[in-house]
Write a protein that holds these residues in place. Structure first.
Motif, PDB file in Angstrom:
ATOM      1  N   LEU A 284       0.921  -1.482  -0.071  1.00 53.21           N
ATOM      2  CA  LEU A 284       0.104  -0.065   0.052  1.00 53.21           C
ATOM      3  C   LEU A 284       0.626   1.022   0.293  1.00 53.21           C
ATOM      4  N   HIS A 285       2.198   1.054   0.840  1.00 53.20           N
ATOM      5  CA  HIS A 285       2.549   2.100   1.141  1.00 53.20           C
ATOM      6  C   HIS A 285       3.272   2.739  -0.322  1.00 53.20           C
ATOM      7  N   ARG A 286       3.410   1.693  -1.513  1.00 58.28           N
ATOM      8  CA  ARG A 286       4.101   1.615  -2.628  1.00 58.28           C
ATOM      9  C   ARG A 286       3.088   2.298  -3.635  1.00 58.28           C
ATOM     10  N   GLU A 287       2.214   1.757  -3.194  1.00 57.92           N
ATOM     11  CA  GLU A 287       0.660   2.262  -4.554  1.00 57.92           C
ATOM     12  C   GLU A 287       0.107   3.929  -3.904  1.00 57.92           C
ATOM     13  N   GLY A 288       0.884   4.665  -2.816  1.00 63.63           N
ATOM     14  CA  GLY A 288       0.954   5.984  -1.999  1.00 63.63           C
ATOM     15  C   GLY A 288      -0.074   5.943  -1.014  1.00 63.63           C
ATOM     16  N   LEU A 289      -0.481   4.794  -0.567  1.00 63.33           N
ATOM     17  CA  LEU A 289      -1.234   5.404   0.728  1.00 63.33           C
ATOM     18  C   LEU A 289       0.337   5.117   1.818  1.00 63.33           C
ATOM     19  N   LYS A 290      -0.155   6.524   2.422  1.00 63.65           N
ATOM     20  CA  LYS A 290       1.569   6.364   3.432  1.00 63.65           C
ATOM     21  C   LYS A 290       1.159   6.375   5.075  1.00 63.65           C
ATOM     22  N   ARG A 291      -0.166   6.318   4.593  1.00 60.80           N
ATOM     23  CA  ARG A 291      -0.632   6.067   6.464  1.00 60.80           C
ATOM     24  C   ARG A 291      -2.027   5.112   6.354  1.00 60.80           C
ATOM     25  N   MET A 292      -2.505   5.051   7.130  1.00 62.50           N
ATOM     26  CA  MET A 292      -3.689   4.258   8.012  1.00 62.50           C
ATOM     27  C   MET A 292      -5.161   5.469   7.398  1.00 62.50           C
ATOM     28  N   PHE A 293      -5.701   4.564   6.732  1.00 69.27           N
ATOM     29  CA  PHE A 293      -6.902   5.490   5.948  1.00 69.27           C
ATOM     30  C   PHE A 293      -8.208   5.530   7.424  1.00 69.27           C
ATOM     31  N   LEU A 294      -7.972   6.239   7.832  1.00 64.73           N
ATOM     32  CA  LEU A 294      -8.680   6.242   9.175  1.00 64.73           C
ATOM     33  C   LEU A 294      -8.957   8.233   9.332  1.00 64.73           C
ATOM     34  N   HIS A 295     -10.119   8.779   9.070  1.00 66.09           N
ATOM     35  CA  HIS A 295     -10.771   9.949   8.994  1.00 66.09           C
ATOM     36  C   HIS A 295     -11.452  10.283   9.581  1.00 66.09           C
TER      37      HIS A 295
END
Length: 334
Positions: A284-295
């Motif tokens: 996921l980090h390589r895909e561009g999600l560099k942190r937890m998906f919680l908002h």
């Protein structure tokens, strides 16, 4: 003698101080009053002197959660501060403003970015509240109403008056607020709506690896004496390929509640470095999600002065929105 916070020293003897509580601190918890009064003293030590009975309110023992009233006399024992070690990296918090969702003379609601702690401590030199106080040096009162994890973005309330702080915190404690998060979980969440009612227990990681000493949370049996009842409401918002975007409303505000409850169902939050799928997180980090998906997406409460209902929403940050867009069905973009 140490500085008296919002009060006058009513007297002292043998290094013991008696502090009169000022009007602006009426309604504050005893532990928070002492943490402000005894700046630089470790939090663990403050709680220790409360438990030992060395701290007294109007000559009687009091708990950390005791609410102070104007004119109360607080006995503060002498406390030895640890030797200061000059840290060349230690600097005052930089002044910083954050995106404002709502502001009046009673409160400030901001859209907190991920990666910023709400306050200093536990290895963090400063957080949102310290930066706001630097940016608004003329403000007489700025206090956090509630907290968000460092890696969680979204709606965060700050009180600008003591009366607003106590009224808003009463709503949070009484479960009178509506707190809804957006969370992207791994896999296909099986049902449209679900209630997760599982007790949680906080513990410290043992051992000698890099996680040792960290605070963690786990689901425990319903009859576990250390378990705290925790209720999470889950609703499917969107199916996004091999992921599911959920609207998650919490009825209790336990540490890491959403993260642990969702992971306990076999669907950890994408990018969660404590309770998630660690190998998947690397991709996921390589895909561009560099942190937890919680908002922290939506917060509903009653205005502390008018009593009118308030509903605030913070849109998904661009990094999370872009990741969701890449996985959304082309016929129905998010």
């Amino acid at each position: 003698m140490k500085r008296i916070i919002g009060a006058a020293a009513a007297g002292s003897q043998g290094g013991v101080k008696t502090v009169a509580v000022g009007e602006e601190f009426a309604g504050q918890r005893l532990d928070n009053f002492l943490l402000r009064e005894l700046k630089g003293v470790p939090k663990t030590h403050v709680y220790r002197i409360i438990r030992s009975g060395e701290v007294r309110v109007n000559k009687g023992r009091a708990g950390a959660d005791t609410r102070l009233e104007a004119g109360d006399l607080v006995r503060v024992p002498p406390v030895r501060l640890p030797e200061r070690v000059t840290d060349p990296a230690a600097r005052p918090a930089p002044a910083r403003e954050f995106p404002v969702l709502l502001e009046d003379e009673h409160l400030l609601a901001i859209d907190k970015p991920a990666g910023v702690a709400v306050h200093g401590g536990s290895g963090v030199s400063f957080g949102v509240i310290e930066q706001l106080r630097q940016a608004r040096s003329a403000a007489r009162f700025l206090e956090l109403v509630h907290r968000l994890d460092r890696e969680t973005s979204g709606v965060l309330l700050v009180a600008k008056r003591r009366s607003a702080l106590t009224r808003l915190q009463d709503q949070f404690r009484g479960r009178e607020t509506g707190k809804t998060y957006l969370a992207l979980v791994v896999g296909a969440w099986p049902v449209n709506k679900k209630v997760i009612d599982l007790p949680l227990h906080k513990f410290m990681v043992a051992g000698d690896d890099e996680a040792a000493g960290e605070r963690r949370v786990k689901v425990v049996a319903r009859d576990d004496p250390d378990g705290m009842r925790s209720i999470t409401l889950v609703k499917v918002a969107r199916r996004l390929g091999s992921y599911t975007l959920l609207e998650v409303t919490i009825k209790t505000g336990r540490t890491h509640q959403i993260r642990v409850h969702l992971a306990s169902q076999g669907h950890p939050i994408a990018g969660d470095d404590k309770y998630g799928d660690f190998e998947l997180n690397k991709s996921l980090h390589r895909e561009g999600l560099k942190r937890m998906f919680l908002h922290a997406w939506r917060l509903q409460f009653q205005h502390p002065a008018s009593g009118e209902p308030v509903a605030l929403e913070a849109p998904l940050p661009s990094d999370l929105q872009q990741f969701a867009d890449r996985h959304a069905p082309t016929s129905a973009p998010v």
